[in-house]
Every structure is written in structure tokens, then in C-alpha cells.
Design a protein around this motif. Structure first.
Motif, PDB file in Angstrom:
ATOM      1  N   MET A  44      39.086  48.796  48.676  1.00  0.00           N
ATOM      2  CA  MET A  44      40.004  47.876  48.001  1.00  0.00           C
ATOM      3  C   MET A  44      39.450  47.235  46.732  1.00  0.00           C
ATOM      4  O   MET A  44      40.208  46.889  45.830  1.00  0.00           O
ATOM      5  N   GLU A  45      38.113  47.068  46.651  1.00  0.00           N
ATOM      6  CA  GLU A  45      37.565  46.403  45.468  1.00  0.00           C
ATOM      7  C   GLU A  45      37.909  47.150  44.180  1.00  0.00           C
ATOM      8  O   GLU A  45      38.007  46.545  43.108  1.00  0.00           O
ATOM      9  N   GLY A  46      38.068  48.462  44.274  1.00  0.00           N
ATOM     10  CA  GLY A  46      38.367  49.262  43.097  1.00  0.00           C
ATOM     11  C   GLY A  46      39.842  49.449  42.818  1.00  0.00           C
ATOM     12  O   GLY A  46      40.225  50.192  41.904  1.00  0.00           O
ATOM     13  N   VAL A  47      40.698  48.784  43.579  1.00  0.00           N
ATOM     14  CA  VAL A  47      42.145  48.883  43.366  1.00  0.00           C
ATOM     15  C   VAL A  47      42.513  48.221  42.044  1.00  0.00           C
ATOM     16  O   VAL A  47      41.873  47.257  41.606  1.00  0.00           O
ATOM     17  N   VAL A  48      43.554  48.708  41.417  1.00  0.00           N
ATOM     18  CA  VAL A  48      44.018  48.171  40.142  1.00  0.00           C
ATOM     19  C   VAL A  48      44.165  46.646  40.212  1.00  0.00           C
ATOM     20  O   VAL A  48      44.764  46.103  41.137  1.00  0.00           O
ATOM     21  N   GLY A  49      43.564  45.948  39.235  1.00  0.00           N
ATOM     22  CA  GLY A  49      43.726  44.502  39.133  1.00  0.00           C
ATOM     23  C   GLY A  49      42.846  43.662  40.021  1.00  0.00           C
ATOM     24  O   GLY A  49      42.730  42.448  39.804  1.00  0.00           O
ATOM     25  N   ALA A  50      42.219  44.218  41.040  1.00  0.00           N
ATOM     26  CA  ALA A  50      41.402  43.422  41.969  1.00  0.00           C
ATOM     27  C   ALA A  50      40.112  42.979  41.282  1.00  0.00           C
ATOM     28  O   ALA A  50      39.381  43.806  40.730  1.00  0.00           O
ATOM     29  N   VAL A  51      39.823  41.685  41.327  1.00  0.00           N
ATOM     30  CA  VAL A  51      38.622  41.166  40.675  1.00  0.00           C
ATOM     31  C   VAL A  51      37.863  40.136  41.518  1.00  0.00           C
ATOM     32  O   VAL A  51      36.663  39.943  41.325  1.00  0.00           O
TER      33      VAL A  51
END
Length: 309
Positions: A44-51
Motif C-alpha cells: 500500500m505504501e506505493g499506491v498512488v497518492g499515499a504519503v
């Protein structure tokens, strides 16, 4: 005039046709299309927009929305894989509690691996029957000075993870587990640091960069629909190239070095006869293959999280 076959001749004809049909189903003609089986591991950390943690766990104010983004990234990869001929797909929910993907938004003909513990960790469910593996939403390693939420398995516990002396990211560990079964990782998505790290260690796999990191908690990101398009296309290309991409197979036996952020896990784990403590914060474990390495990592991950100085 109607010609009627004798009853025995008619029976022989029916039996012959049945035998031919069974043979065709059991032994397809040379050149006939075969099923293509694809494994997808979704973080999930690499999902679009996740920071930040606000998108990544049940306590975060944006978590429910980002569960949708994660699920749609998986759907995009499924579409791309199917466009390249995939007929069977297994997805492993590999982030946090392993219960992030929204099942009612996934296709009804896939299989989903959920929650923990599981022997092969983020790759649980992969075996020799698969033709390709895809890594979605992955992030950079704990050794990397770049990357959104960069860590390897545990941001709280691990300072470094190395295999045969080489820095490992979760992506390269996943690729090595797939490689144990002769399965190539053909595509990875995430931020620019994560994709570059996997490609640098594993090889020329397809990459879908959905954001560019500025630090541990910041990035410039594309919008969700654009991310889905990038992932779908990269997944399609990757599955199409599956016979060109070699499985990632580090030489055996495998030496795993884990350096902890605190000395106590290294001290306690060194009580095991199979573990060597190489310095105050580091242990070494030698496994015959990636299944043994994965089992050890799952054990360490489950039983060191509760240790405190």
C-alpha cells in the motif's frame, strides 16, 4: 430411404467420438493456447497518492479512500494481465493487517490471500504453477535514503536487511521467493525510488511509477485514473514478456543478515542455535532456500515486534 446403422455399430461410433473428445480435452493439440497463471502481491505504501500513515492504516482519516485506490490498482493489473492472456489470477493482500482490499470491488473469478501469519509472507500462494508475478504498491528499502515510507518489513525494527551481502527491498525478497518456484516477477509499481530499486536488483522488469518521492513523507503524484492506466499497460507488457524475463534466484545456501534498530532482538534471537549474532545489533541466519528464509523472516517479524529494551 433412411439407412439405419446396426445397434453395435452405432454404439462403437458413440464410444469413438467420446474417446476423441476426452483425448482432445486431456492432450490439447500442439500450438493450442494454454492457460496463463498470474500472481499479484499488493502493498500500500506505493499506491498512488499515499504519503503518510493517514492513508495507510485503519486509524488514518484517508484510509478508507486509499483502500479503494489500492483495490482499483489491483483491478488495473488484472485487466492488463488478462489482456496479455492471463486466465487464472491469485492476489495476496500484503499490507498492514492483510485486510485492505475491498472484496466486493474485485472480480469474482480470482482468489484472494488475506491476513497473517503465512509462510511465504507477501508472496504466500505462489508456487510452480504460476507463469508470472506482479508487485503492486511497493516501496523502497530501509537501506535507501530515498522513497516514500522506505522500510523493509518493519520500519520500527529493522535497520538493514541483506541477503548474500546484498541490500534487499521487500520487492527483491518477493522476487526471490517467486524465483524459488521458477516464477519471474514481470512488473512492479510504486514511487520512483521503489521501482528503480527493484529493477536494479531483480532485472529489467516493467515498471509503473505513480509518484516521485521528495522524502519519507512527501511526493508528487499522478491522479488515480492515470495511475490505473500506467499499471494496466505495464502489467500487460510484463505478462507478455514473461518468457523473456528470468526468475530472480540468488545463489544457495542463502545468508540472511538482519540489523535491528535496538540491540535486544539480536540478543534474544541469538539464543537460537541456528542464529549467529555478528555484532550488537545484527544476526545472521543461513537457509537452504527462500522458503526457509521466508519462514525465518515470518518468525522474526511475529515475535520481535513485542520486544522492548
Amino acid at each position: 430411404m433412411v439407412c439405419k446403422l446396426p445397434r453395435m455399430a452405432l454404439l462403437r461410433m458413440v464410444l469413438l467420438k467420446t474417446a476423441v473428445l476426452v483425448a482432445l480435452l486431456t492432450f490439447p493439440p500442439a500450438g493450442a493456447a494454454q492457460g496463463v497463471k498470474v500472481f499479484i502481491s499488493a502493498d500500500m505504501e506505493g499506491v498512488v497518492g499515499a504519503v503518510t500513515g493517514d492513508q495507510l492504516g485503519p486509524g488514518g482519516f484517508e484510509y478508507q479512500k486509499f483502500r479503494e485506490y489500492m483495490t482499483q490498482e489491483v483491478n488495473a493489473a488484472i485487466r492488463g494481465a488478462r489482456a496479455a492472456g492471463a486466465t487464472e489470477i491469485v492476489v495476496a493482500d500484503s499490507h498492514g493487517n492483510g485486510q485492505n482490499l475491498l472484496m466486493d470491488l474485485l472480480p469474482d473469478d480470482i482468489l484472494l490471500v488475506r491476513s497473517w501469519p503465512r509462510e511465504l509472507g507477501m508472496m504466500h500462494g505462489v508456487d510452480e504453477s504460476f507463469d508470472a508475478a506482479i508487485l503492486l504498491g511497493y516501496h523502497a528499502s530501509t537501506d535507501n535514503s530515498e522513497g516514500v515510507r522506505a522500510h523493509t518489513f518493519s520500519s520500527a525494527n529493522y535497520h538493514s536487511v541483506r541477503l548474500n551481502g546484498r541490500v534487499m527491498t521487500e520487492g527483491s525478497v518477493s522476487a526471490a521467493i517467486a524465483g524459488h518456484f521458477g516464477v519471474p516477477v514481470v512488473m512492479v509499481s510504486g514511487d520512483d525510488a521503489a521501482v528503480a530499486e527493484v529493477q536494479g536488483e531483480v532485472g529489467a522488469v516493467e515498471g509503473a511509477v505513480v509518484k516521485w518521492n521528495h522524502g519519507f513523507h512527501s511526493a508528487t503524484t499522478v491522479m488515480p485514473e492515470r495511475a490505473y492506466a500506467l499499471i494496466e499497460e505495464a502489467a500487460r507488457r510484463g505478462v507478455e514478456r514473461r518468457t523473456e524475463i528470468a526468475p530472480y534466484t540468488p545463489s544457495q545456501p542463502l545468508t540472511l543478515d538482519l540489523r535491528f534498530k535496538n540491540y535486544l532482538p539480536a540478543e534474544v534471537l541469538s539464543y537460537l542455535p541456528s542464529v549467529e549474532r555478528t555484532d550488537s545489533h545484527t544476526i545472521r541466519y543461513v537457509g537452504a532456500d527462500m522458503v526457509e528464509i521466508s519462514r525465518f523472516l515470518q518468525f522474526v517479524g511475529r515475535y520481535t515486534a513485542s520486544l522492548s529494551p
